[in-house]
Design a protein around this motif. Sequence first.
Motif, short mmCIF file in Angstrom:
data_model
loop_
_atom_site.label_atom_id
_atom_site.label_comp_id
_atom_site.label_asym_id
_atom_site.label_seq_id
_atom_site.Cartn_x
_atom_site.Cartn_y
_atom_site.Cartn_z
N ALA A 91 -46.14 -23.55 -18.62
CA ALA A 91 -45.89 -22.17 -19.07
C ALA A 91 -45.15 -22.19 -20.41
N GLN A 92 -44.17 -23.10 -20.54
CA GLN A 92 -43.40 -23.19 -21.80
C GLN A 92 -44.33 -23.59 -22.96
N GLU A 120 -47.59 -23.20 -23.15
CA GLU A 120 -48.53 -22.12 -23.47
C GLU A 120 -47.84 -20.97 -24.20
N ASP A 124 -40.91 -32.07 -26.25
CA ASP A 124 -41.44 -31.04 -25.34
C ASP A 124 -42.57 -31.61 -24.50
N TRP A 125 -42.74 -31.05 -23.32
CA TRP A 125 -43.91 -31.43 -22.53
C TRP A 125 -45.16 -30.94 -23.25
N GLU A 181 -45.70 -29.97 -14.46
CA GLU A 181 -44.81 -29.02 -13.79
C GLU A 181 -45.17 -27.61 -14.28
N PRO A 182 -45.35 -26.64 -13.36
CA PRO A 182 -45.80 -25.32 -13.82
C PRO A 182 -44.92 -24.72 -14.90
N GLU A 183 -43.58 -24.93 -14.82
CA GLU A 183 -42.75 -24.29 -15.87
C GLU A 183 -42.94 -24.96 -17.22
N PHE A 184 -43.26 -26.27 -17.22
CA PHE A 184 -43.53 -26.96 -18.50
C PHE A 184 -44.82 -26.42 -19.11
#
Length: 320
Positions: free
Chosen positions: A12-13, A15, A28-29, A7-10
């Motif tokens: 981003a989190q 990174e 956490d992912w 998932e893009p938000e995962f």
Amino acid sequence: MTSTVAEPEFVAQFEAAIAAKDRVEPRDWMPEAYRKTLIRQVAQHAHSEIIGMQPEGNWIGRAPSLRRKAILLAKVQDEAGHGLYLYSAAETLGASRQHLTDQLIAGAQKYSSIFNYPTLSYADVGVIGWLVDGAAICNQVPLCRTSFGPYGRAMIRICKEESFHQRQGFELLMTMMRGTDEQRAMVQESVNRFWWPALMMFGPPDEDSTNTEQSMAWGIKTHTNDELRQRFVDMSIPQAKILGVTFPDPDLRWNEERQSHDFGEIDWDEFWAVVKGDGPCNAQRLAHRRKARDDGNWVRDAARAFAAKQQQEQEQEATA
Ligand code: FAQ
């Protein structure tokens, strides 16, 4: 939680956590490759602690005094504890201890090359404490700030104990160096055997290290193999002077320009032979580990049977 769909938000989190040098926690992912790299390194580290009990354990029954025996017993038990913290850290990534042990015994996972060398005299106990634990500290203090939380927290405790181990090794060697000519010769002979293998503990030279670049990008490693090896050489030389021993390297000298010591070429053919299973004690170390696992099977069978019986009784109570 790991997921194959990123998932893009995962992403981003994850990174953002790496960029901010925050910890990544088991829930956490995380990218699958990050998880796999961590399992590889943490398992290899755990296996090293457990296999690393064997060379020194060899001397427990022949320690020269009750005091030395008590010290050595405590140290070897500490290494077992380190293995357990590290297997627990690997379990938070979804890898069971039993599976990892089976992988080790099948030769599918590695452990540190250093533990494939024999311990031929009691001086080896001191030299392992001084140089092997010393190299371990150099390599592992930076790992206290590694990006994966459970690994970093395990390393904080392990490093405190390893520092204590290094001091006990140095103290044993200092005592021997204040003893007879024969004892001093025993220490020097042991240093001659362990110096080069201790330098190999840091892994291949940077240009041949397959994992360093990605591991550093993920904050798993914070220094390259060669940087840490150099730090260890620079740290060890003044200590050797205090002890009154020399290292078996004619090319070892201070480099004013680099403000560091130059040292000779490491025998990388020997390193790769040992890593691939051809060291002096590889077969013996794995055979011993396999026997320990097999001898312990009855305990695990009994624990499993007990847990199954308890669960059956609870289910019967619930339906009564
Ligand atoms: N032995 O790409 P890199 C202790 C393998 S301390 C065997 O540079 P990486 C305390 C490496 O796995 C000892 N194999 O790898 C104690 C890779 O193969 P792979 C344990 C080695 O992971 C003291 C390939 O070569 N400490 O136990 C070795 O980025 C006294 C290419 O290498 C740790 O494990 C080696 N020396 O860097 C206990 C510390 N070096 O896996 C009892 C944590 C490399 O792709 C008594 N680990 N290889 O098939 C690390 O910091 C890193 O894993 C390195 C290697 C630095 C060891």
